[in-house]
Design a protein around this motif. Structure first.
Motif, short mmCIF file in Angstrom:
data_model
loop_
_atom_site.label_atom_id
_atom_site.label_comp_id
_atom_site.label_asym_id
_atom_site.label_seq_id
_atom_site.Cartn_x
_atom_site.Cartn_y
_atom_site.Cartn_z
N ARG A 1 0.82 -1.21 0.00
CA ARG A 1 0.00 0.00 0.00
C ARG A 1 0.85 1.26 0.00
O ARG A 1 0.40 2.32 -0.42
N VAL A 2 2.08 1.14 0.50
CA VAL A 2 2.96 2.31 0.59
C VAL A 2 4.37 1.91 0.21
O VAL A 2 4.89 0.89 0.68
N GLN B 1 7.89 3.85 0.53
CA GLN B 1 8.47 5.04 1.15
C GLN B 1 9.95 5.11 0.83
O GLN B 1 10.72 4.23 1.18
N LEU C 1 5.97 2.43 -10.43
CA LEU C 1 4.54 2.66 -10.27
C LEU C 1 3.72 1.63 -11.03
O LEU C 1 2.67 1.17 -10.55
N GLY D 1 -3.78 2.20 -6.40
CA GLY D 1 -4.03 2.87 -5.14
C GLY D 1 -2.83 2.93 -4.21
O GLY D 1 -2.85 3.69 -3.24
N GLN E 1 0.64 4.04 -2.71
CA GLN E 1 1.20 5.39 -2.71
C GLN E 1 2.72 5.37 -2.65
O GLN E 1 3.31 4.58 -1.91
N CYS F 1 5.79 7.64 -1.52
CA CYS F 1 6.07 8.80 -0.67
C CYS F 1 7.56 9.11 -0.70
O CYS F 1 8.39 8.18 -0.69
N PRO G 1 -4.12 9.65 6.65
CA PRO G 1 -3.39 10.01 5.43
C PRO G 1 -1.90 10.18 5.70
O PRO G 1 -1.50 10.76 6.71
N VAL H 1 3.14 12.27 -0.05
CA VAL H 1 2.70 11.42 -1.16
C VAL H 1 2.97 12.16 -2.47
O VAL H 1 2.50 13.27 -2.68
N THR I 1 0.52 8.09 -7.04
CA THR I 1 -0.36 6.98 -6.68
C THR I 1 -0.46 6.04 -7.86
O THR I 1 -0.74 6.47 -8.99
N GLU J 1 1.67 13.69 -8.11
CA GLU J 1 0.63 14.53 -7.50
C GLU J 1 1.17 15.93 -7.24
O GLU J 1 2.36 16.14 -7.23
#
Length: 325
Positions: free
Chosen positions: A72-73, A75, A88, A94, A96, A98, A311, A315, A318, A325
């Motif tokens: 999900r993340v 980093q 990506l 969905g 993310q 970061c 949140p 970020v 996505t 973003e």
């Protein structure tokens, strides 16, 4: 953001720092240490939060992503994410990406100031004279009364200006993707770059590497810099056209202080090694004693938000969405 069901099914967190060295990590997640070793610490399928190994290369960092179907993340511990953007397409929709905005501000800004002062005051030449046992006093330019242009005015660019403040610069101008006002003065849009370049004695590159900035510092950019100006790059090597820069360095018209290069690492025999008027450091803006405590704090804060379903900060993209973003 991870749902309760997803955290029940898979709850592994991969960290490049041993988990027992990070205080107050939230409960309910299984923490595993992976810093680019040959073997993965567990099945990548169970990883929901992937903290990317620091400065280990894109090939290594991207290698587990195609098997992380529940992540999900992702980093990073770098401010720039250009190496990870190709990943990506391997991340589930969905998920993310970061970055580490703020993590390297102090260390990178310190190096930027170090490079400016060392290049202006001729420190490399004095070191060579010391090695030769020769006493060669000389009059060199000061930073005082100089005009500085910072290209890329994010958190690192702002931190650089913090450190310029005591040095009595005549002017500091700021460039970013979009215009805005700050307590120090206006930040100009990229479209104002051509007008601001001719007045700058020192040009500091602190912008991220994007499609808009790749090759930004080419022949036209360099030609607009004033004679004798200093180019400082603590951003990414790909922002500068190396061939165009070499032409200006060989002519003696410009000088440069580079912490990043294109290509990187700079191979043996590359002409940048011995180009006149250039000071090189091997991409050490981030790695310093300031890195580890800030990296631990960033990971702990992000994981606390993740575990609480809040949140995340920083970020930048996505998966399956609109990209950056």
């Amino acid at each position: 953001m991870a749902t309760a069901d997803q955290r029940t099914e898979a709850h592994d967190v991969w960290l490049p720092i041993p988990p027992d060295e990070i205080e107050d990590l939230p409960a309910g997640l299984r923490y595993l240490h992976w810093d680019a070793g040959l073997d993965f610490p567990a099945d990548p399928e169970r990883c929901v939060f992937y903290a990317v190994p620091y400065m280990k290369g894109a090939g290594v960092s991207l290698s587990p992503l195609s098997r992380m179907s529940r992540v999900r993340v992702v980093q990073t511990l770098t401010a720039g994410v250009d190496d990870m953007l190709p990943g990506l397409s391997r991340m589930p929709s969905g998920a993310q990406l970061c970055n580490a905005r703020g993590l390297h501000d102090a260390s990178t800004a310190e190096l930027a100031l170090t490079l400016i002062l060392a290049a202006l005051r001729g420190v490399p030449d004095f070191v060579r004279s010391q090695d030769a046992g020769e006493w060669r006093p000389d009059v060199r330019p000061a930073l005082a009364d100089k005009s500085v242009l910072i290209v890329g005015y994010g958190s690192i660019g702002s931190a650089i200006e913090d450190r310029l403040t005591p040095f009595e610069c005549a002017r500091v101008a700021r460039i970013a993707r979009t215009a805005r006002d700050t307590v120090r003065g206006p930040v100009h849009p990229l479209s104002d770059l051509s007008a601001l370049l001719p007045d700058a004695d020192v040009v500091v590159l602190a912008a991220p590497l994007t499609e808009a900035t790749r090759g930004l510092v080419g022949g036209d950019f360099l030609a607009r810099m004033k004679d004798g100006a200093l180019l400082v790059n603590i951003a990414r090597g790909g922002i500068v056209d190396t061939a165009a820069l070499l032409t200006e360095l060989r002519s003696g018209r410009l000088r440069a202080a580079l912490d990043v290069t294109d290509p990187e690492p700079l191979p043996a025999g590359h002409p940048l090694w011995h180009a006149p008027g250039v000071l090189l450091t091997p991409h050490v803006g981030g790695p310093s004693s300031a890195f580890l405590p800030r990296a631990k704090r960033l990971l702990r804060d992000q994981l606390t938000l993740f575990a609480a379903g809040e949140p995340l900060r920083n970020v930048v993209a996505t998966a399956g969405g609109s990209g950056r973003e």
